[in-house]
Design an enzyme around this catalytic site. Sequence first.
Site, PDB file in Angstrom:
ATOM      1  N   ASP A 436      55.480  52.565  44.854  1.00  0.00           N
ATOM      2  CA  ASP A 436      56.760  52.852  45.504  1.00  0.00           C
ATOM      3  C   ASP A 436      56.778  52.162  46.865  1.00  0.00           C
ATOM      4  O   ASP A 436      55.773  51.599  47.302  1.00  0.00           O
ATOM      5  CB  ASP A 436      56.847  54.375  45.664  1.00  0.00           C
ATOM      6  CG  ASP A 436      58.209  54.849  46.119  1.00  0.00           C
ATOM      7  OD1 ASP A 436      59.186  54.073  46.035  1.00  0.00           O
ATOM      8  OD2 ASP A 436      58.307  56.009  46.561  1.00  0.00           O
ATOM      9  N   GLU A 439      59.040  47.373  49.230  1.00  0.00           N
ATOM     10  CA  GLU A 439      60.005  46.301  49.610  1.00  0.00           C
ATOM     11  C   GLU A 439      59.437  45.382  50.678  1.00  0.00           C
ATOM     12  O   GLU A 439      59.892  44.242  50.753  1.00  0.00           O
ATOM     13  CB  GLU A 439      61.316  46.952  50.065  1.00  0.00           C
ATOM     14  CG  GLU A 439      62.053  47.656  48.945  1.00  0.00           C
ATOM     15  CD  GLU A 439      61.338  48.901  48.436  1.00  0.00           C
ATOM     16  OE1 GLU A 439      60.712  49.586  49.265  1.00  0.00           O
ATOM     17  OE2 GLU A 439      61.388  49.153  47.226  1.00  0.00           O
ATOM     18  N   ASP A 579      66.017  55.523  44.028  1.00  0.00           N
ATOM     19  CA  ASP A 579      66.417  56.856  44.472  1.00  0.00           C
ATOM     20  C   ASP A 579      67.919  57.058  44.482  1.00  0.00           C
ATOM     21  O   ASP A 579      68.587  56.710  45.446  1.00  0.00           O
ATOM     22  CB  ASP A 579      65.913  57.086  45.896  1.00  0.00           C
ATOM     23  CG  ASP A 579      64.402  56.988  45.964  1.00  0.00           C
ATOM     24  OD1 ASP A 579      63.756  57.092  44.902  1.00  0.00           O
ATOM     25  OD2 ASP A 579      63.888  56.813  47.075  1.00  0.00           O
TER      26      ASP A 579
END
Length: 897
Positions: A436, A439, A579
């Site tokens: 997760d 980025e 999300d």
Amino acid sequence: MYPRAALKFALLAQLASLASATYSDPKVLDACPGYQAKNVFNYGHKLTADLVLGGTACNVFGNDTEKLKLEVTYENKDRIHVKITDPATNRYEVPEEVLSRPKADLSAGPQTSNILFNYTASPFSFSVYRAKTHEVLFSTASHPIIFEPQYLRVKTNLPANANIYGLGEHSDSFRLPTHNYTRTMWSRDAYGLPQGQNLYGNHPIYFEHRTTGTHGVFLLNSNGMDIKLDDTEGTGTTLEYNVIGGVLDFYFLAGSESDPTELVRQYADVVGTPAEVPYWSFGFHQCRFGYANYIDVSQVITNYAAAGIPLETMWTDIDYMDRRRVFTVDPQYFPLNRVREIVDYLHAHDQKYILMTDPAIAYAPGEGYGTFDRGTAADVWLKAANGSSPFLGAVWPGVTVFPDWFHPMAQTFWNNEFNLFYNPVSGIDIDGVWIDMNEPASFCNYPCTDPFAQARQQNLPPPRTSSPPDPNTPIFGEAPPSVRKRASAPDHSKDNVQSPPYAIANHAGSGALSDRTAYTDARHANGLIEYDTHNLYGHMMSTTTQGAMAARRPGLKTLVITRSTFAGSGAKVGKWLGDNLSTWSQYKSSIAGILGMAGIYQVPMVGADICGFGGNTNENMCARWAMLGAFYPFMRNHADLSAISQEFYRWPTTAQAARNALDTRYRLLDYLYTAFHQAKKDGSPVLRPLWYAFPKDTNTFAIDSQFFFGPSVLISPVIDADSTSVDVYYPHELFYDFHTLAPTTGGSSVHLTNVNFTSIPVSIMGGAVLPLRTQGQYTTTALRKTDFELVVAPSLADGRAHGSLYLDDGVSVVPLMHTSVSFAYEKGRLNVQGWYGYATGVNVSRVRFANTKSAPKSVTLNGKTVAANKVAFDSSTGVLDVTLGISFKSSFVVELH
Ligand SMILES: *[C@@H]1O[C@H](CO)[C@@H](O)[C@H](O)[C@H]1NC(C)=O
Ligand SMILES: *[C@@H]1O[C@H](CO)[C@@H](O)[C@H](O)[C@H]1NC(C)=O
Ligand SMILES: *[C@@H]1O[C@H](CO)[C@@H](O)[C@H](O)[C@H]1NC(C)=O
Ligand SMILES: *[C@@H]1O[C@H](CO)[C@@H](O)[C@H](O)[C@H]1NC(C)=O
Ligand SMILES: *[C@@H]1O[C@H](CO)[C@@H](O)[C@H](O)[C@H]1NC(C)=O
Ligand SMILES: *[C@@H]1O[C@H](CO)[C@@H](O)[C@H](O)[C@H]1NC(C)=O
Ligand SMILES: CC(=O)N[C@H]1CO[C@H](CO)[C@@H](O)[C@@H]1O
């Protein structure tokens, strides 16, 4: 430092957006001089030219580059590679180690190509057109190419209302808007999946579909970019690339005039076919952020069993960590021995366990945090601009460093952390991994003054009380190399990498490129900087993590689920859509999301968080979502910390909906496994929009509330909030109800009513033979011991049907044995032929023939008459049910006489 830097960012961002408001004006850009082609050499399969600036420089976002190099290569009959570079400088290109370039066929050339490259020399423009029909697919005519150090622009005219798909990751309609629409490529943590904005990953590929054919254009470039689709210039649709670095590296894909899935396979030739995943990973996964402790986790596992809802894999979010530090467990809330007990329990019940791993590692000098100390010793952290100290951010554990995936020791470091923490003997024996925040996300620009981010930093679980491990344990046999390959790194000394002149429409924080992520000037061991590689961070964490999982269990297929992806990520990992909130609109838009990943980008192991992540769901929504989610390739229920509990057993309707849909899903699991095997072989799409199968039917082009699961199972969920009816479209073919096999003749929209909250419309498209398990089971291990049955669903046009089945042990990368069977039905004869290397160990219990006009006089199996009491014909549905009960280990023929 931060306040001044922030002010500078904000000011520059403002200036830049002013600049772009002025200069993005199409008239200004179209007035640029463009280039003239000189020294053109045509070698047949290859064409090269110099492109020389064609007039007075327009210098819109920097100085126009005076001379460029054009190289056009026919790579195979369906692919042309067009590359435009600046030969005088060492510009950044996506490294080969990230995406190895596809090989060209030696025999390729214009004589055999389905698409052709054409150009005009002065002013230079180029087009790509279909060889057979001369239909132009892409043309830069009247839109001069602009090539400046930090701004590249290429623009093409397209037909009015062009059907454009792709350019993900986005949460917009599957068929993209063509009016004043911008797709920005710049990875970011995008809580809430806002529409029209840049999200977690980047796939600069688009498909354009016309009734005359489908083609694709891939721009291999990882720099930030805006791709604009617009129709306000009165010349149909235009598509314009505005890129802030790298080179123009286009792959034009011919696609096909009749079968859009050809194009999907051609794209796989460029970025790689997707990874096969273990059979068990198609089982149902349960997760949430906010399982308070190991007792909570164990109760969810037993509650699922008590409710009779199949649970294959239990997950734990960052809750398990000590102070949210990766590769640690909280000794009080998730003590290692109790977590190990959970894993043992799961494994004893043929179930699995998965934990979250983030890239951001707590910056903890002198605290005895082993992962930090070992990474520091190996010098594997991404560096600040000066190249000497680690780049710092602020993520879950507070202040953090980030692994530099380009570092030569990164894989070794990561493998070692996985071996230590996820050790079957002394650690947590996970079966898959979830990555997760890659980025990479940072809550603020460190040191953070933003109160929101500070609050998040302080929102930590109670501190640990046990003593830390010995930080000085040596792990690497030899000292890590400190050599940095800088010589080849592009020179950005003259560039403004914080705030380039052209401001892409980044929606993170204030919009500055460095906001809420690693700064664009952060430096990798090979000298590359985040300005160029930002969009690759999640992809590289993905491939490194997949490598670590493969090293833990050599020879076994891996399941890695990531948030951030780039073109080609699917060759190693799967992805969840990130999300979002528990809203009906997101329930619906998840379909476009999964279609993009599994239908275009070659990341088929994909799913959205079932019942929604943020905010509260409810019984009806969670019931509908459980049923839609049963047809996501990756099926996981997951909720945010602040959301109410949403395990399927929480509400009776939801529980029943989940049981029903899981039963259907599990019966189709071998069909899904077969679709993944096919995808691995040739890139065929695992999920498909309707128009892939009906490319001439214009009604299908914009449909993204229905989809094909595998090649021939149509899913048509109810879409509206709390509704029990839905308008669905059945194209011109027969569609058979999955349960009753009652046929519906397509060709129009149908208003379905009384679709209760425990059912979802699922139909089998005419022309298919499906291998199904006779019923779902609690685990995929039990499912694999369940008999098969076959369903024959004849097509409308000629009454034929076909299908296939691929089976192996479900876990080996290179299985020793496999079984591969094809099914063909025509004129009352079902032929089952194949190779039966892998022992299925089960029977084919029966065959159901749909749309049978009348009862046959007799039915034979391999020429022998089947006893009359084993043949049942239902005249109301037209279903002929033939009981076989034969071992599924050899070929056979069933004939209706
Ligand atoms: C652009 O070119 C001009 C004139 O050649 C030069 O003075 C200027 O420094 C250049 N600007 C940049 C950003 O390189
Ligand atoms: C190729 O380009 C030339 C020069 O612009 C033009 O005359 C010709 O019609 C083009 N050919 C095709 C097939 O478009
Ligand atoms: C295009 O969209 C932008 C951003 O949403 C908006 O500011 C602008 O007014 C729109 N332009 C047109 C012509 O609709
Ligand atoms: C390098 O940059 C970092 C971050 O800006 C700073 O903290 C550090 O002191 C710098 N190191 C050197 C040797 O200049
Ligand atoms: C819901 O609909 C399905 C399909 O029509 C039907 O089989 C089932 O009995 C219905 N359930 C209830 C509770 O009415
Ligand atoms: C499976 O097939 C074998 C014959 O091939 C038969 O003896 C057996 O009864 C079948 N089992 C079931 C459960 O139908
Ligand atoms: C597609 C969709 O429904 N997206 C929603 C996700 O959540 C955000 C709020 O954070 C909404 O604005 C989006 O519309």
